[in-house]
Motif scaffolding. Structure first.
Motif, short mmCIF file in Angstrom:
data_model
loop_
_atom_site.label_atom_id
_atom_site.label_comp_id
_atom_site.label_asym_id
_atom_site.label_seq_id
_atom_site.Cartn_x
_atom_site.Cartn_y
_atom_site.Cartn_z
N ALA A 173 23.05 31.44 -25.41
CA ALA A 173 23.66 30.79 -26.58
C ALA A 173 24.25 29.48 -26.04
O ALA A 173 23.57 28.76 -25.30
CB ALA A 173 24.68 31.71 -27.23
N LYS A 193 12.70 29.89 -14.24
CA LYS A 193 13.80 30.83 -14.55
C LYS A 193 13.83 32.01 -13.55
O LYS A 193 14.77 32.82 -13.59
CB LYS A 193 13.60 31.39 -15.96
CG LYS A 193 13.49 30.37 -17.07
CD LYS A 193 14.85 29.88 -17.52
CE LYS A 193 14.71 28.79 -18.58
NZ LYS A 193 14.46 29.31 -19.93
N SER A 213 13.07 26.22 -26.41
CA SER A 213 11.61 26.18 -26.59
C SER A 213 11.00 27.58 -26.63
O SER A 213 10.03 27.83 -27.34
CB SER A 213 10.98 25.38 -25.45
OG SER A 213 11.36 25.95 -24.20
N THR A 214 11.59 28.53 -25.87
CA THR A 214 11.02 29.88 -25.88
C THR A 214 11.22 30.55 -27.23
O THR A 214 10.26 31.04 -27.84
CB THR A 214 11.62 30.72 -24.73
OG1 THR A 214 11.59 29.97 -23.52
CG2 THR A 214 10.83 32.01 -24.54
N ASP A 219 24.15 29.81 -31.82
CA ASP A 219 24.85 28.60 -31.38
C ASP A 219 24.21 27.39 -32.02
O ASP A 219 23.13 27.46 -32.60
CB ASP A 219 24.86 28.47 -29.85
CG ASP A 219 23.49 28.15 -29.27
OD1 ASP A 219 23.45 27.37 -28.31
OD2 ASP A 219 22.47 28.64 -29.79
N ARG A 247 24.19 22.81 -31.80
CA ARG A 247 24.65 21.57 -31.17
C ARG A 247 25.51 20.80 -32.15
O ARG A 247 25.44 20.98 -33.35
CB ARG A 247 23.44 20.73 -30.75
CG ARG A 247 22.68 21.29 -29.54
CD ARG A 247 21.73 22.42 -29.93
NE ARG A 247 20.99 22.97 -28.83
CZ ARG A 247 19.91 22.39 -28.28
NH1 ARG A 247 19.49 21.24 -28.72
NH2 ARG A 247 19.26 22.98 -27.28
#
Ligand code: 6PG
Length: 253
Positions: free
Chosen positions: A158, A209, A43-44, A72, A74
């Motif tokens: 990643a 975070k 999202s960032t 990277d 999915r």
């Protein structure tokens, strides 16, 4: 070593990130006639792509001379909502004048090992003779002008997840990585490949975070548990762009 910029909010961070991307892109095009960037998911980073795809920033980057890659992906098809390619396409790519053959996606829809092998060959073909870095073991790696990264609250970046097999890879540029906690496989650049980049920028926001960021930047070195610590560009610069909430536990601000 790294540079750290702390910005008041996610919004001001995103704008600062866009300015850094523009600066790096302009430098790359001036120097080599092209700009190569590897995108992150999350999202960032998505907020940055949305700003870069806005009328304000769209004309500023020479997308016709840019090549877009991914750090990277999915293991899903390109139109799947979880696809990093899909996210970047909706937020940015569909608004640019990027030639189709300048968009180099990882094929999440096929067997992950095959997708990793295919992407590695694609990168080797693209970067051979056009920007590579040799490490101290005479291994060659791709020299992206810019690699964008996010950081998960477990310290992954990643798809280099804690205690996953990809962390030990010392030769390959791209691997399929089993992520047990997510019960899935991912395709990811290896740390060695990321560390060959000319510029690496982390984008980290949010109070959730803060604890992990302090461990990663100021705590003991334990890269198996905190893979973001593996990102130490060989001959490039590393910039952490964080917002005040994520920086809350840092002693050095
Ligand atoms: C992915 C990303 C991943 C992401 C971090 C941060 O495929 O999910 O590449 O590394 O960047 O998880 O994501 P957020 O910014 O959404 O926290």
């Amino acid at each position: 070593m790294y540079r750290l910029e702390v910005h008041d909010t996610g919004q001001t961070l995103t704008r600062a990130a866009a300015e850094h991307v523009v600066r790096i892109a302009e430098g790359a095009v001036t120097r080599s006639g092209r700009f190569t960037i590897a995108l992150a998911g999350g999202s960032t980073p998505k907020a940055l792509y949305t700003l870069l795809g806005s009328p304000e920033y769209l004309p500023v980057i020479d997308w016709g001379r840019s090549h877009v890659f991914w750090g990277d992906e999915r293991t899903v098809p390109p139109e799947h909502q979880d696809s990093n390619y899909h996210m970047a396409k909706l937020a940015l790519l569909s608004f640019t004048s990027l030639p189709v053959d300048h968009i180099h996606r990882m094929r999440g829809e096929i067997d992950p090992q095959k997708a990793a092998d295919e992407y590695e060959q694609k990168l080797r073909k693209f970067f051979v003779g056009r920007g590579q870095v040799e490490d101290d073991n005479d291994h060659l790696y791709p020299r992206f002008d810019l690699v964008l990264l996010g950081m998960g609250d477990d310290g992954h970046t990643a798809s280099l997840f804690p205690n996953s097999a990809a962390l030990g890879e010392t030769e390959r540029w791209v691997v399929a990585n089993e992520v047990e906690k997510l019960k899935t496989w991912r395709i990811t650049l290896t740390a060695r490949a990321i560390n060959a980049a000319a510029h690496v920028i982390f984008l980290v926001t949010g109070a959730q975070k803060a604890e992990r960021l302090q461990e990663v930047l100021e705590g003991e070195s334990k890269p198996e548990e905190l893979p973001a610590q593996m990102i130490q560009p060989l001959h490039g610069d590393l910039l952490w762009l964080v917002d005040r909430a994520a920086a809350a536990k840092l002693t050095r601000k």
